[in-house]
Write a protein that holds these residues in place. Structure first.
Motif, PDB file in Angstrom:
ATOM      1  N   TRP A  14     -43.368  54.612 -13.436  1.00  0.00           N
ATOM      2  CA  TRP A  14     -42.092  54.586 -12.442  1.00  0.00           C
ATOM      3  C   TRP A  14     -41.596  55.530 -10.624  1.00  0.00           C
ATOM      4  CZ3 TRP A  14     -40.506  49.830 -13.193  1.00  0.00           C
ATOM      5  CH2 TRP A  14     -41.131  48.192 -14.368  1.00  0.00           C
ATOM      6  N   PRO A  15     -41.681  54.265 -10.566  1.00  0.00           N
ATOM      7  CA  PRO A  15     -40.969  55.490  -8.618  1.00  0.00           C
ATOM      8  C   PRO A  15     -40.956  56.710  -8.809  1.00  0.00           C
ATOM      9  CG  PRO A  15     -41.115  53.284  -8.020  1.00  0.00           C
ATOM     10  CD  PRO A  15     -41.175  52.683  -9.734  1.00  0.00           C
ATOM     11  N   TRP A  16     -39.568  56.181  -9.749  1.00  0.00           N
ATOM     12  CA  TRP A  16     -38.292  58.003  -9.969  1.00  0.00           C
ATOM     13  C   TRP A  16     -38.721  58.023 -11.597  1.00  0.00           C
ATOM     14  CZ3 TRP A  16     -37.503  52.096 -10.341  1.00  0.00           C
ATOM     15  CH2 TRP A  16     -37.431  52.014 -11.570  1.00  0.00           C
ATOM     16  N   THR A  19     -40.676  63.512  -9.510  1.00  0.00           N
ATOM     17  CA  THR A  19     -40.148  63.572  -7.962  1.00  0.00           C
ATOM     18  C   THR A  19     -40.906  63.683  -6.704  1.00  0.00           C
ATOM     19  OG1 THR A  19     -38.837  65.483  -9.439  1.00  0.00           O
ATOM     20  CG2 THR A  19     -38.826  65.889  -6.598  1.00  0.00           C
ATOM     21  N   THR A  20     -40.402  63.019  -5.509  1.00  0.00           N
ATOM     22  CA  THR A  20     -40.852  63.005  -4.498  1.00  0.00           C
ATOM     23  C   THR A  20     -41.268  64.437  -3.846  1.00  0.00           C
ATOM     24  OG1 THR A  20     -39.770  61.112  -3.940  1.00  0.00           O
ATOM     25  CG2 THR A  20     -41.108  61.843  -2.240  1.00  0.00           C
ATOM     26  N   ASP A  25     -40.454  63.590   1.537  1.00  0.00           N
ATOM     27  CA  ASP A  25     -38.666  63.720   0.827  1.00  0.00           C
ATOM     28  C   ASP A  25     -38.692  64.017   2.569  1.00  0.00           C
ATOM     29  OD1 ASP A  25     -36.267  63.355   0.725  1.00  0.00           O
ATOM     30  OD2 ASP A  25     -36.410  65.602  -0.753  1.00  0.00           O
ATOM     31  N   TYR A  84     -31.918  54.151  -2.782  1.00  0.00           N
ATOM     32  CA  TYR A  84     -33.555  53.848  -2.648  1.00  0.00           C
ATOM     33  C   TYR A  84     -33.603  55.680  -3.287  1.00  0.00           C
ATOM     34  CZ  TYR A  84     -37.773  53.197  -1.628  1.00  0.00           C
ATOM     35  OH  TYR A  84     -39.567  53.390  -2.030  1.00  0.00           O
ATOM     36  N   ALA A  85     -32.926  56.100  -1.597  1.00  0.00           N
ATOM     37  CA  ALA A  85     -33.894  57.592  -2.095  1.00  0.00           C
ATOM     38  C   ALA A  85     -33.204  58.302  -3.614  1.00  0.00           C
ATOM     39  CB  ALA A  85     -33.071  57.987  -1.416  1.00  0.00           C
ATOM     40  N   LEU A  87     -33.411  57.182  -6.028  1.00  0.00           N
ATOM     41  CA  LEU A  87     -33.601  56.301  -6.918  1.00  0.00           C
ATOM     42  C   LEU A  87     -35.696  57.376  -7.102  1.00  0.00           C
ATOM     43  CD1 LEU A  87     -34.170  53.939  -8.996  1.00  0.00           C
ATOM     44  CD2 LEU A  87     -34.629  52.535  -7.455  1.00  0.00           C
ATOM     45  N   SER A  88     -35.715  57.034  -6.393  1.00  0.00           N
ATOM     46  CA  SER A  88     -37.313  57.663  -5.187  1.00  0.00           C
ATOM     47  C   SER A  88     -37.334  59.222  -6.098  1.00  0.00           C
ATOM     48  CB  SER A  88     -37.228  57.501  -4.073  1.00  0.00           C
ATOM     49  OG  SER A  88     -37.808  55.969  -4.459  1.00  0.00           O
ATOM     50  N   ARG A  89     -36.067  59.593  -5.763  1.00  0.00           N
ATOM     51  CA  ARG A  89     -35.850  61.466  -6.759  1.00  0.00           C
ATOM     52  C   ARG A  89     -36.320  62.177  -5.370  1.00  0.00           C
ATOM     53  NH1 ARG A  89     -37.717  63.004 -12.343  1.00  0.00           N
ATOM     54  NH2 ARG A  89     -36.968  64.508 -11.871  1.00  0.00           N
ATOM     55  N   ALA A  90     -35.767  61.887  -3.861  1.00  0.00           N
ATOM     56  CA  ALA A  90     -36.242  62.634  -2.616  1.00  0.00           C
ATOM     57  C   ALA A  90     -34.823  63.767  -2.463  1.00  0.00           C
ATOM     58  CB  ALA A  90     -36.396  61.817  -1.992  1.00  0.00           C
TER      59      ALA A  90
END
Length: 141
Positions: A14-16, A19-20, A25, A84-85, A87-90
């Motif tokens: 999954w995208p999350w 970590t980005t 980031d 979203y950020a 969730l994306s771990r940014a």
């Protein structure tokens, strides 16, 4: 003869789930900040010009209320980007979006407070049985 054990099939990521990367980031953080400043600044500049060109108080009020409504909708958009950020771990993008959302909340509260100060609620109308009190009349409610 040896037998190979079949490996596990590759898991869908999954995208999350990770970590980005830091460079992506920070690039997203700066890009979102520039876009938000330009869009919000341009819109508020337009509402400001609309308020300056207003012919009466009603048009000025409409421009002010439109600016407050735009700020509310823009705040919702910033909160969506913040979600979203996160969730994306940014972390840097999420932190900057949180700061932008806080700044927009302060602007929204200050603008609404200023509008409310300039437009107080009207005084209540007296009831049907109200008799004004005149000095010495003895007919005071």
């Amino acid at each position: 003869m040896t037998h190979e054990t079949p490996g596990r099939p590759a898991r869908r990521r999954w995208p999350w789930s990770s970590t980005t990367p830091l460079a992506a980031d920070i690039a997203a953080c700066v890009l979102f900040l520039i876009i938000e400043v330009v869009v919000y600044g341009w819109a508020m500049f337009g509402y400001g010009l609309e308020g300056l060109s207003a012919q009466g108080a009603r048009e000025m009020d409409e421009s002010t209320l439109a600016g407050l409504a735009f700020t509310r909708h823009f705040l919702i958009g910033v909160l969506v980007v913040l979600g979203y950020a996160a969730l994306s771990r940014a972390p840097w993008t999420a932190l900057l979006q949180l700061l932008v959302a806080g700044f927009l909340v302060v602007l929204l509260v200050a603008g609404q407070h200023e509008y409310d100060q300039l437009h107080p609620d009207p005084a209540p109308t007296p009831s049907a049985g109200h008799v004004p009190c005149y000095s010495g009349s003895g007919r005071c409610d």
